[in-house]
Each structure stands twice: as C-alpha cells, then as structure tokens.
Design a protein around this motif. Structure first.
Motif, PDB file in Angstrom:
ATOM      1  N   HIS A 183       1.616  15.357 -10.616  1.00 39.21           N
ATOM      2  CA  HIS A 183       2.471  15.240  -9.442  1.00 39.21           C
ATOM      3  C   HIS A 183       2.703  13.803  -8.999  1.00 39.21           C
ATOM      4  CE1 HIS A 183       2.837  19.516  -8.824  1.00 39.21           C
ATOM      5  NE2 HIS A 183       1.536  19.656  -8.967  1.00 39.21           N
ATOM      6  N   ASP A 184       1.830  12.886  -9.346  1.00 41.56           N
ATOM      7  CA  ASP A 184       2.002  11.492  -8.934  1.00 41.56           C
ATOM      8  C   ASP A 184       2.719  10.733 -10.061  1.00 41.56           C
ATOM      9  OD1 ASP A 184       1.442   8.619  -8.558  1.00 41.56           O
ATOM     10  OD2 ASP A 184       0.160   9.297  -6.910  1.00 41.56           O
ATOM     11  N   VAL A 185       3.968  10.362  -9.806  1.00 47.33           N
ATOM     12  CA  VAL A 185       4.778   9.701 -10.844  1.00 47.33           C
ATOM     13  C   VAL A 185       4.166   8.367 -11.245  1.00 47.33           C
ATOM     14  CG1 VAL A 185       7.038   8.717 -11.396  1.00 47.33           C
ATOM     15  CG2 VAL A 185       6.886  10.845 -10.077  1.00 47.33           C
ATOM     16  N   ALA A 186       3.745   7.573 -10.262  1.00 46.23           N
ATOM     17  CA  ALA A 186       3.175   6.261 -10.562  1.00 46.23           C
ATOM     18  C   ALA A 186       1.928   6.395 -11.427  1.00 46.23           C
ATOM     19  CB  ALA A 186       2.849   5.513  -9.268  1.00 46.23           C
ATOM     20  N   GLU A 187       1.069   7.330 -11.098  1.00 45.32           N
ATOM     21  CA  GLU A 187      -0.136   7.557 -11.897  1.00 45.32           C
ATOM     22  C   GLU A 187       0.219   8.001 -13.312  1.00 45.32           C
ATOM     23  OE1 GLU A 187      -2.809  10.270 -10.084  1.00 45.32           O
ATOM     24  OE2 GLU A 187      -3.374   8.922  -8.447  1.00 45.32           O
ATOM     25  N   THR A 188       1.246   8.823 -13.424  1.00 45.23           N
ATOM     26  CA  THR A 188       1.682   9.271 -14.744  1.00 45.23           C
ATOM     27  C   THR A 188       2.098   8.080 -15.602  1.00 45.23           C
ATOM     28  OG1 THR A 188       2.476  11.377 -13.829  1.00 45.23           O
ATOM     29  CG2 THR A 188       3.318  10.724 -15.992  1.00 45.23           C
ATOM     30  N   LEU A 189       2.928   7.210 -15.036  1.00 42.98           N
ATOM     31  CA  LEU A 189       3.394   6.040 -15.789  1.00 42.98           C
ATOM     32  C   LEU A 189       2.239   5.106 -16.128  1.00 42.98           C
ATOM     33  CD1 LEU A 189       6.689   5.209 -13.839  1.00 42.98           C
ATOM     34  CD2 LEU A 189       6.357   6.717 -15.812  1.00 42.98           C
ATOM     35  N   ASP A 190       1.318   4.931 -15.181  1.00 44.31           N
ATOM     36  CA  ASP A 190       0.154   4.079 -15.441  1.00 44.31           C
ATOM     37  C   ASP A 190      -0.678   4.631 -16.597  1.00 44.31           C
ATOM     38  OD1 ASP A 190       0.825   2.347 -13.412  1.00 44.31           O
ATOM     39  OD2 ASP A 190      -0.534   3.252 -11.933  1.00 44.31           O
ATOM     40  N   SER A 191      -0.885   5.942 -16.604  1.00 40.27           N
ATOM     41  CA  SER A 191      -1.699   6.572 -17.648  1.00 40.27           C
ATOM     42  C   SER A 191      -1.039   6.440 -19.014  1.00 40.27           C
ATOM     43  CB  SER A 191      -1.929   8.045 -17.315  1.00 40.27           C
ATOM     44  OG  SER A 191      -2.685   8.199 -16.133  1.00 40.27           O
ATOM     45  N   LEU A 192       0.275   6.634 -19.051  1.00 38.11           N
ATOM     46  CA  LEU A 192       0.999   6.512 -20.312  1.00 38.11           C
ATOM     47  C   LEU A 192       0.921   5.080 -20.838  1.00 38.11           C
ATOM     48  CD1 LEU A 192       4.152   8.631 -19.390  1.00 38.11           C
ATOM     49  CD2 LEU A 192       2.364   9.285 -21.012  1.00 38.11           C
ATOM     50  N   ALA A 193       1.172   4.114 -19.971  1.00 41.73           N
ATOM     51  CA  ALA A 193       1.140   2.710 -20.378  1.00 41.73           C
ATOM     52  C   ALA A 193      -0.261   2.297 -20.819  1.00 41.73           C
ATOM     53  CB  ALA A 193       1.630   1.821 -19.240  1.00 41.73           C
ATOM     54  N   ALA A 194      -1.268   2.774 -20.106  1.00 41.23           N
ATOM     55  CA  ALA A 194      -2.650   2.428 -20.460  1.00 41.23           C
ATOM     56  C   ALA A 194      -3.047   3.000 -21.816  1.00 41.23           C
ATOM     57  CB  ALA A 194      -3.607   2.953 -19.380  1.00 41.23           C
ATOM     58  N   ALA A 195      -2.368   4.065 -22.214  1.00 46.57           N
ATOM     59  CA  ALA A 195      -2.643   4.671 -23.519  1.00 46.57           C
ATOM     60  C   ALA A 195      -1.885   3.969 -24.645  1.00 46.57           C
ATOM     61  CB  ALA A 195      -2.284   6.159 -23.492  1.00 46.57           C
ATOM     62  N   GLY A 196      -1.190   2.878 -24.309  1.00 46.08           N
ATOM     63  CA  GLY A 196      -0.467   2.122 -25.331  1.00 46.08           C
ATOM     64  C   GLY A 196       0.880   2.711 -25.688  1.00 46.08           C
ATOM     65  N   ILE A 197       1.443   3.493 -24.784  1.00 43.38           N
ATOM     66  CA  ILE A 197       2.726   4.147 -25.031  1.00 43.38           C
ATOM     67  C   ILE A 197       3.842   3.347 -24.375  1.00 43.38           C
ATOM     68  CG2 ILE A 197       4.072   6.247 -24.623  1.00 43.38           C
ATOM     69  CD1 ILE A 197       1.406   7.786 -24.638  1.00 43.38           C
ATOM     70  N   THR A 198       4.880   3.060 -25.125  1.00 43.89           N
ATOM     71  CA  THR A 198       6.039   2.343 -24.603  1.00 43.89           C
ATOM     72  C   THR A 198       6.918   3.291 -23.813  1.00 43.89           C
ATOM     73  OG1 THR A 198       6.047   0.751 -26.439  1.00 43.89           O
ATOM     74  CG2 THR A 198       8.106   1.036 -25.228  1.00 43.89           C
ATOM     75  N   LEU A 199       7.242   2.908 -22.581  1.00 45.60           N
ATOM     76  CA  LEU A 199       8.054   3.748 -21.708  1.00 45.60           C
ATOM     77  C   LEU A 199       9.527   3.377 -21.861  1.00 45.60           C
ATOM     78  CD1 LEU A 199       5.867   3.573 -18.463  1.00 45.60           C
ATOM     79  CD2 LEU A 199       5.727   5.198 -20.361  1.00 45.60           C
ATOM     80  N   LEU A 200      10.337   4.383 -22.172  1.00 41.18           N
ATOM     81  CA  LEU A 200      11.772   4.184 -22.348  1.00 41.18           C
ATOM     82  C   LEU A 200      12.515   4.996 -21.294  1.00 41.18           C
ATOM     83  CD1 LEU A 200      12.066   4.516 -26.242  1.00 41.18           C
ATOM     84  CD2 LEU A 200      11.689   2.439 -24.887  1.00 41.18           C
ATOM     85  N   ALA A 201      13.230   4.317 -20.421  1.00 44.85           N
ATOM     86  CA  ALA A 201      13.996   4.996 -19.378  1.00 44.85           C
ATOM     87  C   ALA A 201      15.430   5.183 -19.842  1.00 44.85           C
ATOM     88  CB  ALA A 201      13.964   4.183 -18.086  1.00 44.85           C
ATOM     89  N   THR A 202      15.984   6.355 -19.594  1.00 48.63           N
ATOM     90  CA  THR A 202      17.384   6.601 -19.937  1.00 48.63           C
ATOM     91  C   THR A 202      18.242   6.297 -18.713  1.00 48.63           C
ATOM     92  OG1 THR A 202      17.044   8.932 -19.339  1.00 48.63           O
ATOM     93  CG2 THR A 202      16.890   8.357 -21.659  1.00 48.63           C
ATOM     94  N   THR A 203      19.074   5.261 -18.826  1.00 48.87           N
ATOM     95  CA  THR A 203      19.960   4.864 -17.729  1.00 48.87           C
ATOM     96  C   THR A 203      21.316   4.458 -18.284  1.00 48.87           C
ATOM     97  OG1 THR A 203      19.317   2.529 -17.762  1.00 48.87           O
ATOM     98  CG2 THR A 203      17.994   3.995 -16.383  1.00 48.87           C
ATOM     99  N   ALA A 204      22.360   4.688 -17.496  1.00 46.30           N
ATOM    100  CA  ALA A 204      23.713   4.347 -17.941  1.00 46.30           C
ATOM    101  C   ALA A 204      23.894   2.848 -18.117  1.00 46.30           C
ATOM    102  CB  ALA A 204      24.733   4.884 -16.940  1.00 46.30           C
ATOM    103  N   ALA A 205      23.109   2.071 -17.388  1.00 46.70           N
ATOM    104  CA  ALA A 205      23.247   0.609 -17.451  1.00 46.70           C
ATOM    105  C   ALA A 205      22.080  -0.032 -18.201  1.00 46.70           C
ATOM    106  CB  ALA A 205      23.347   0.038 -16.040  1.00 46.70           C
ATOM    107  N   GLY A 206      21.492   0.698 -19.121  1.00 48.22           N
ATOM    108  CA  GLY A 206      20.362   0.164 -19.858  1.00 48.22           C
ATOM    109  C   GLY A 206      20.708  -1.044 -20.697  1.00 48.22           C
ATOM    110  N   GLU A 207      19.736  -1.954 -20.858  1.00 46.04           N
ATOM    111  CA  GLU A 207      19.982  -3.177 -21.631  1.00 46.04           C
ATOM    112  C   GLU A 207      19.892  -2.955 -23.133  1.00 46.04           C
ATOM    113  OE1 GLU A 207      15.490  -3.155 -20.963  1.00 46.04           O
ATOM    114  OE2 GLU A 207      17.274  -2.626 -19.809  1.00 46.04           O
ATOM    115  N   VAL A 208      19.372  -1.779 -23.546  1.00 44.37           N
ATOM    116  CA  VAL A 208      19.241  -1.472 -24.966  1.00 44.37           C
ATOM    117  C   VAL A 208      20.164  -0.307 -25.310  1.00 44.37           C
ATOM    118  CG1 VAL A 208      17.671  -0.750 -26.796  1.00 44.37           C
ATOM    119  CG2 VAL A 208      16.830  -2.209 -24.938  1.00 44.37           C
ATOM    120  N   ASP A 209      20.978  -0.491 -26.342  1.00 44.75           N
ATOM    121  CA  ASP A 209      21.853   0.584 -26.821  1.00 44.75           C
ATOM    122  C   ASP A 209      21.045   1.518 -27.710  1.00 44.75           C
ATOM    123  OD1 ASP A 209      23.792   1.946 -28.673  1.00 44.75           O
ATOM    124  OD2 ASP A 209      25.235   0.840 -27.461  1.00 44.75           O
TER     125      ASP A 209
END
Length: 277
Positions: A183-209
């Motif tokens: 339920h805690d989004v920030a904790e979720t992202l912290d846990s994923l990053a701490a596990a060495g997982i690269t976070l990729l956000a899907t956005t219309a204005a993303g800098e990566v195609d």
C-alpha cells in the motif's frame, strides 16, 4: 458431495440457503475475503488454473456444468477436492456474470508479500500504481503472465486482485504469476531499487524512446504504470531511474493502461528472451 462421485440427483443439490453456499457467496465482498482468507474463481479457465496450484478448498457446480465440465470436476474430486452440486439458483448467487457458468471454486488468497517476489531475484516486474479498474488489473496480470514476467506488484491504494471481475479478466493467469500488494508506494519503490531493479516509468514525455531502450532491458527492470484516469503521478515518475515513452505514429493522443502495459512488457520480454541476459 462425497469425494470421487458425480452421480447426485438434482434433488441432492444444495440450495442458495445452505450455510456453505451462503458463506461462499459472502466472498463477493472484499472485507469477507480478507477475513476468511478465501476468494471465488469462476469459470473453467480460472478453476482449472486454481486446481493446478492446489489452492481450491471447495468446488461448486451446477447440473449443467456437471455435463459440460465432467472431466474437470471428476479430476478435482479424484484429487481430493470437495466437489459440491448446487441448484441453478445457488449457482446464480455464487456467480457474478449475467450467464453464470455454474462452476465456482473457493480458493485460498493468492497475493504474497513483496519480499517473496524480490527474494527470487526477478528480472522483469509489472508495477501498476494506484490501479483502480478490476478489468484492467486482470488484463495486466494476464499480459504479465503471457510475456513471462516474474511478478506483478500492485502499489498504493489499488483494486483487490481477488475481485471477481479481476479474476475473470486474468483467465487463469492470476494463479500463474506471483502477485503482491504493497500500500505504500514510496516503500515499494525503495524496496525495488534496493533489490537492484531499474525502475522504468511509462510517460508520454519520457526522455527514452521505447524503440531505443533495448540496453535498459538487459538488466532487472520494473515497469511503473499509472492510474487509468490520471496516469502516473509526476512524483512517482520522478523516482524512476528512466522515463520511457511509447512512440505513437498515428493520430491517437494516448493509449489506455492495458495497451501501454502490453506494449512495454512485450518489448522488454523480446530482449530478455532473445538471450540478451
């Protein structure tokens, strides 16, 4: 019904007033699912997948389903699952669709702690954030299963994956791919990053195609997908290591959640299964 027998007369069918049926019908409500630790899986696809994972406590079936799905019901009974004939009216109460399939399994909840997924060193995860529509959640879980994702993490205030519409939309995939809720989004992202997982956000204005992101897909990744109505919160997108845009060559302004998730998950799966890592 006694195990191993499918020969009850219709008169033997449990009515909608039977206590076992009444208890099962209550599982349509989220609070009762949480309290009982159980949920309902409706239809042959979902029931078959549930049986394969050994999560079925009881299988209710109508007379029509006994004829149509005789082998499935017989197999469940032979495996030691309690199989119970119910009246047509009881089957309607147990089901949630307009035309009840007459085949409903009472199953143990499927969601697991986030740590269970991370402990298995996942290479590709789908992380819908604040997803609200059960059909979209179910479709996303089905897509994640199809592309070979290692898990789905429902982050924030999200739909219950045990919701009947969600379960049906997964077409059995709910029992194939690990699903966690945090339920805690920030904790979720912290846990994923701490596990060495690269976070990729899907956005219309993303800098990566997306078409140029194969190098990113060679590492463990988690795709962050936004809410159906509002997209991904800018603060969540900012927490990602990269923001990825899906190129749109036609006149459509955007893609819905399920379509965007399918495209992104397939793109990264293609690289993964091409032997890039």
């Amino acid at each position: 019904m006694t195990k191993g027998h499918l020969s009850e007369r219709p008169a033997d069918a449990l009515s909608e007033r039977n206590p076992r049926v009444v208890s099962a019908v209550k599982l349509h409500r989220a609070p009762q699912r949480r309290k009982a630790g159980l949920f309902l899986a409706e239809g042959a696809n979902s029931v078959t997948a549930a049986l394969e994972t050994g999560r079925v406590r009881e299988l209710f079936y109508s007379a029509a389903a006994a004829t149509r799905e005789h082998e499935l019901i017989a197999g469940a009974s032979a495996a030691g699952v309690r199989t119970t004939l119910v009246s047509d009216r009881a089957a309607e109460h147990l089901g949630e669709t307009v035309t009840a399939p007459g085949l409903v399994a009472v199953c143990e909840l499927i969601d697991v702690p986030l740590t269970d997924i991370l402990d298995k060193r996942p290479r590709m995860l789908a992380v819908p954030v604040e997803i609200a529509e059960p059909g979209n959640a179910g479709t996303l879980i089905r897509v994640a299963d199809a592309v070979g994702a290692d898990g789905v993490v429902l982050a924030g205030d999200t739909v219950d994956p045990h919701n009947g519409k969600c379960v049906r939309a997964t077409a059995g995939s709910l029992f194939h791919v690990p699903v966690a809720r945090h339920h805690d989004v920030a904790e979720t992202l912290d846990s994923l990053a701490a596990a060495g997982i690269t976070l990729l956000a899907t956005t219309a204005a993303g800098e990566v195609d997306l078409d140029q992101a194969d190098e990113l897909f060679q590492r463990p990744i988690a795709w962050l997908f936004g809410n159906e109505a509002h997209g991904l919160d800018p603060a969540v997108a900012a927490r990602a290591h990269h923001r990825v845009r899906i190129p749109i060559h036609g006149r459509a302004e955007s893609l819905n959640l399920a379509a965007a998730a399918a495209i992104c998950l397939y793109a990264s799966s293609r690289v993964r299964h091409a032997g890039a890592f």
